[in-house]
Design a protein around this motif. Structure first.
Motif, PDB file in Angstrom:
ATOM      1  N   GLU A 134       0.827  -1.211   0.000  1.00 18.18           N
ATOM      2  CA  GLU A 134       0.000   0.000   0.000  1.00 18.18           C
ATOM      3  C   GLU A 134       0.860   1.259   0.000  1.00 18.18           C
ATOM      4  O   GLU A 134       0.488   2.265  -0.600  1.00 18.18           O
ATOM      5  CB  GLU A 134      -0.929   0.007   1.214  1.00 18.18           C
ATOM      6  N   THR A 135       1.985   1.201   0.662  1.00 23.54           N
ATOM      7  CA  THR A 135       2.881   2.355   0.668  1.00 23.54           C
ATOM      8  C   THR A 135       3.478   2.579  -0.718  1.00 23.54           C
ATOM      9  O   THR A 135       3.535   3.713  -1.198  1.00 23.54           O
ATOM     10  CB  THR A 135       3.998   2.157   1.712  1.00 23.54           C
ATOM     11  N   ALA A 138       0.753   3.840  -3.073  1.00 18.59           N
ATOM     12  CA  ALA A 138       0.018   4.987  -2.535  1.00 18.59           C
ATOM     13  C   ALA A 138      -1.469   4.684  -2.439  1.00 18.59           C
ATOM     14  O   ALA A 138      -2.325   5.487  -2.802  1.00 18.59           O
ATOM     15  CB  ALA A 138       0.261   6.242  -3.380  1.00 18.59           C
ATOM     16  N   TRP A 139      -1.765   3.496  -1.964  1.00 19.12           N
ATOM     17  CA  TRP A 139      -3.146   3.041  -1.816  1.00 19.12           C
ATOM     18  C   TRP A 139      -3.607   3.352  -0.401  1.00 19.12           C
ATOM     19  O   TRP A 139      -2.953   2.966   0.565  1.00 19.12           O
ATOM     20  CB  TRP A 139      -3.220   1.540  -2.089  1.00 19.12           C
ATOM     21  N   PRO A 140      -4.711   4.036  -0.210  1.00 19.15           N
ATOM     22  CA  PRO A 140      -5.140   4.403   1.139  1.00 19.15           C
ATOM     23  C   PRO A 140      -5.821   3.234   1.848  1.00 19.15           C
ATOM     24  O   PRO A 140      -7.031   3.067   1.787  1.00 19.15           O
ATOM     25  CB  PRO A 140      -6.115   5.549   0.894  1.00 19.15           C
ATOM     26  N   LYS A 144      -1.173   1.609   4.914  1.00 22.62           N
ATOM     27  CA  LYS A 144      -0.713   2.997   4.770  1.00 22.62           C
ATOM     28  C   LYS A 144      -1.081   3.815   5.999  1.00 22.62           C
ATOM     29  O   LYS A 144      -0.302   4.661   6.454  1.00 22.62           O
ATOM     30  CB  LYS A 144      -1.318   3.619   3.509  1.00 22.62           C
ATOM     31  N   ILE A 147       1.594   3.023   8.608  1.00 18.69           N
ATOM     32  CA  ILE A 147       2.875   3.692   8.314  1.00 18.69           C
ATOM     33  C   ILE A 147       2.789   5.188   8.611  1.00 18.69           C
ATOM     34  O   ILE A 147       3.677   5.771   9.242  1.00 18.69           O
ATOM     35  CB  ILE A 147       3.290   3.460   6.847  1.00 18.69           C
ATOM     36  N   ASP A 148       1.707   5.824   8.173  1.00 17.86           N
ATOM     37  CA  ASP A 148       1.536   7.249   8.434  1.00 17.86           C
ATOM     38  C   ASP A 148       1.434   7.537   9.932  1.00 17.86           C
ATOM     39  O   ASP A 148       1.963   8.522  10.424  1.00 17.86           O
ATOM     40  CB  ASP A 148       0.296   7.791   7.713  1.00 17.86           C
TER      41      ASP A 148
END
Length: 191
Positions: A134-135, A138-140, A144, A147-148
């Motif tokens: 996902e990172t 860039a898949w929400p 992700k 990680i954020d």
């Protein structure tokens, strides 16, 4: 079978980058990342129900699925080879049963329990690898979000995400245990 060994050996982050290179950069068939167009259903944005959203989903899904498919294929092949050499399969052949009937009625039930177990465990691995995939794409998603949250030191979100992943893993393992009892009558539910 060399392809399955290759798919098992490749790290998920490298496979994801190679899929972006082949599917997005060189051929231009798929978008390299993002979510795509969304549609609002019951107050939530869904990209799964749009054609553009499905195009954005192909490469991340392949990056997560290819190693799992390779493992299941190798396990199925080795289990089939092992069961096909047993006496009761030779007896079925001597009786004149077709190869298809032997495979569906005798071989598959005998190799299904380890395959179902690995499929259940692979779902847990897929949740873990989803963080990386996902990172990269860039898949929400949940990965992700994790990680954020780690980068922002948002402890409540980290704890909630890890609790969700752990609960999903435990639930999947419980369902796999119940399904194994249905597949193999020797496995009892009373233990």
């Amino acid at each position: 079978m060399r392809g399955s060994v290759y798919a098992l050996s490749v790290p998920s982050f490298w496979l994801a980058m190679m899929l972006i290179l082949m599917g997005a950069v060189l051929t231009g068939c798929f978008p390299p990342g993002g979510r795509g167009a969304t549609v609002s259903i019951l107050g939530a944005s869904w990209s799964l129900f749009t054609l553009d959203g499905l195009r954005h989903l192909v490469l991340p899904a392949l990056a997560l699925a290819l190693p799992n498919i390779a493992l299941i294929a190798r396990l199925t092949r080795s289990g089939t080879i092992e069961v096909e050499s047993l006496d009761f399969i030779r007896f079925c052949r001597a009786k004149g049963l077709s190869g298809r009937r032997i495979l569906l009625s005798h071989t598959l039930p005998n190799i299904s329990v380890p395959i179902v177990t690995i499929i259940g465990l692979q779902f847990g691995g897929t949740l873990a690898f989803a963080v990386v995939v996902e990172t990269i794409f860039a898949w929400p998603g949940v990965g992700k979000l994790l990680i954020d949250s780690v980068q922002l030191l948002d402890r409540p979100v980290i704890m909630a995400t890890l609790t969700f992943v752990a609960a999903a893993f435990v639930t999947l393992n419980a369902l796999i245990d119940l399904f194994q009892a249905l597949l193999d009558p020797r496995i009892g539910l009373s233990n």
